[in-house]
Design a protein around this motif. Structure first.
Motif, PDB file in Angstrom:
ATOM      1  N   ARG A 188      51.602 -14.401 -34.164  1.00 15.16           N
ATOM      2  CA  ARG A 188      50.421 -15.223 -33.903  1.00 15.16           C
ATOM      3  C   ARG A 188      50.427 -15.645 -32.446  1.00 15.16           C
ATOM      4  O   ARG A 188      51.429 -16.165 -31.937  1.00 15.16           O
ATOM      5  N   HIS A 189      49.308 -15.421 -31.781  1.00 16.07           N
ATOM      6  CA  HIS A 189      49.192 -15.877 -30.401  1.00 16.07           C
ATOM      7  C   HIS A 189      49.097 -17.397 -30.388  1.00 16.07           C
ATOM      8  O   HIS A 189      48.583 -18.013 -31.329  1.00 16.07           O
ATOM      9  N   VAL A 190      49.593 -17.989 -29.330  1.00 18.16           N
ATOM     10  CA  VAL A 190      49.588 -19.441 -29.234  1.00 18.16           C
ATOM     11  C   VAL A 190      48.173 -19.992 -29.355  1.00 18.16           C
ATOM     12  O   VAL A 190      47.965 -21.116 -29.825  1.00 18.16           O
ATOM     13  N   ASP A 191      47.160 -19.178 -28.991  1.00 20.92           N
ATOM     14  CA  ASP A 191      45.772 -19.632 -29.118  1.00 20.92           C
ATOM     15  C   ASP A 191      45.254 -19.529 -30.555  1.00 20.92           C
ATOM     16  O   ASP A 191      44.126 -19.923 -30.838  1.00 20.92           O
ATOM     17  N   GLY A 192      46.081 -18.993 -31.468  1.00 20.31           N
ATOM     18  CA  GLY A 192      45.743 -19.051 -32.878  1.00 20.31           C
ATOM     19  C   GLY A 192      45.407 -17.751 -33.570  1.00 20.31           C
ATOM     20  O   GLY A 192      45.294 -17.733 -34.794  1.00 20.31           O
ATOM     21  N   ASP A 193      45.229 -16.646 -32.847  1.00 23.85           N
ATOM     22  CA  ASP A 193      44.841 -15.383 -33.478  1.00 23.85           C
ATOM     23  C   ASP A 193      46.060 -14.623 -33.981  1.00 23.85           C
ATOM     24  O   ASP A 193      47.072 -14.506 -33.281  1.00 23.85           O
ATOM     25  N   LEU A 194      45.953 -14.062 -35.192  1.00 21.33           N
ATOM     26  CA  LEU A 194      47.001 -13.183 -35.702  1.00 21.33           C
ATOM     27  C   LEU A 194      46.866 -11.801 -35.066  1.00 21.33           C
ATOM     28  O   LEU A 194      45.785 -11.393 -34.667  1.00 21.33           O
ATOM     29  N   SER A 195      47.974 -11.081 -35.012  1.00 18.66           N
ATOM     30  CA  SER A 195      47.998  -9.782 -34.330  1.00 18.66           C
ATOM     31  C   SER A 195      48.536  -8.695 -35.259  1.00 18.66           C
ATOM     32  O   SER A 195      49.399  -8.954 -36.108  1.00 18.66           O
ATOM     33  N   ASP A 196      48.008  -7.484 -35.099  1.00 21.29           N
ATOM     34  CA  ASP A 196      48.591  -6.302 -35.749  1.00 21.29           C
ATOM     35  C   ASP A 196      49.040  -5.293 -34.702  1.00 21.29           C
ATOM     36  O   ASP A 196      49.283  -4.128 -35.002  1.00 21.29           O
ATOM     37  N   VAL A 197      49.151  -5.733 -33.471  1.00 24.10           N
ATOM     38  CA  VAL A 197      49.445  -4.850 -32.340  1.00 24.10           C
ATOM     39  C   VAL A 197      50.955  -4.660 -32.201  1.00 24.10           C
ATOM     40  O   VAL A 197      51.746  -5.553 -32.479  1.00 24.10           O
ATOM     41  N   MET A 198      51.348  -3.476 -31.744  1.00 25.40           N
ATOM     42  CA  MET A 198      52.736  -3.202 -31.368  1.00 25.40           C
ATOM     43  C   MET A 198      52.856  -3.177 -29.853  1.00 25.40           C
ATOM     44  O   MET A 198      52.003  -2.626 -29.160  1.00 25.40           O
ATOM     45  N   TRP A 199      53.931  -3.784 -29.374  1.00 29.94           N
ATOM     46  CA  TRP A 199      54.237  -3.785 -27.952  1.00 29.94           C
ATOM     47  C   TRP A 199      55.660  -3.281 -27.747  1.00 29.94           C
ATOM     48  O   TRP A 199      56.539  -3.506 -28.578  1.00 29.94           O
TER      49      TRP A 199
END
Length: 306
Positions: A188-199
């Protein structure tokens, strides 16, 4: 509760659990410091000789020893309160020696990361690599040398708009199989959005690379956080010869929550095979867990004969 998943035959069986450990009052880690003793030490600005009870910490294994970093107890030890207080996150490194059944506080040299929790930690090339946490400034990457007992910052936070993952927490991370860095999924980004991305973070170049998902029809995990990951052997039975290269990393991704702030625990299990250098990917859905889980752990074990 423990469950076992066989990658080759897909079976799951319930395992035995250790006794439940109290999580209130003077709770502590194995042979650790009770909360009351930790309060006394912190009030004197002295680091406890062993860790007090905490959550959101990370633990990695190196040289048959357990290395713990960070975490928080919400302020119970440092602020003498059961209510969550800012400034109560931790930045200590402790080592647990199972042979001696003892903890040691590792007084690292040089500048160190800011206190944090819900970050990730992996072992790459004789170092513990730490990324993320709940603070906006916790998008940095740090390396802790086990041999030198010193910290090195590898990267400042890199915003999404500038080609990096930004600051995130409750993601999962696994070391790249070829030892060149580590791979991050979800969170989860600190701004609140969940992620499905790979880095992928390249420790030699000290750069982030986004790994676009090359699959169709939603055949990869939905955005999630508080899930778990574990590296697994790259074998033909798990798809290791289906176009991936020798630099590919195989990992098992399990559970997590696909919704926030009201949690929706997932029962899904996925096998990921990815080459971070070419972005060749395979996602394979495995049998579901019996129940949905979040904020859990997955470990790999092998049965040896003879």
């Amino acid at each position: 509760m423990m469950w076992k998943l066989g990658l080759l035959n897909g079976y799951q069986t319930r395992g035995q659990c250790p006794p439940r450990v109290p999580t209130h009052g003077t709770s502590c880690t194995v042979d650790g410091v009770a909360a009351a003793a930790a309060q006394t030490s912190y009030s004197k600005k002295v680091t406890p000789a062993a860790p007090c009870g905490r959550y959101g910490a990370t633990a990695v294994v190196y040289n048959q020893q357990l290395w713990l970093f960070g975490g928080t107890d919400g302020g119970f030890s440092k602020k003498h309160t059961s209510k969550s207080k800012s400034g109560s996150d931790m930045d200590e490194v402790y080592m647990y020696d199972p042979g001696k059944h003892s903890w040691t506080f590792m007084n690292a040299r040089g500048k160190k990361p800011a206190p944090r929790y819900l970050h990730s930690a992996v072992v790459v090339d004789n170092a513990m690599l730490v990324f993320g946490g709940t603070e906006k400034t916790a998008g940095d990457v740090w390396s802790f040398s086990f041999r030198k007992l010193s910290w090195t910052r590898l990267s400042h936070p890199v915003a999404l708009s500038k080609g990096g993952p930004g600051s995130m927490y409750a993601h999962c991370a696994v070391a790249a199989a070829d030892g060149t860095g580590f791979i991050v999924h979800g969170g989860r980004h600190v701004d609140g959005d969940l992620s499905d991305v790979m880095w992928y973070f390249d420790t030699h170049k000290r750069l982030w690379h986004k790994l676009p998902v090359h699959v169709m029809h939603h055949s990869n995990p939905a955005p999630r956080f508080f899930h778990a990951i574990a590296a697994v052997p790259l074998m033909r039975q798990t798809g290791g010869k289906s176009g991936t290269t020798k630099g590919a990393t195989a990992a098992l991704i399990v559970g997590g929550s696909t919704r926030s702030p009201v949690l929706l625990c997932s029962t899904e299990s996925w096998l990921l095979i990815v080459d971070p250098h070419t972005n060749d990917q395979i996602w394979k859905r495995l049998p579901d867990l019996p129940y949905g889980f979040h904020y859990h752990q997955v470990v790999r074990f092998e049965l040896l004969a003879g």
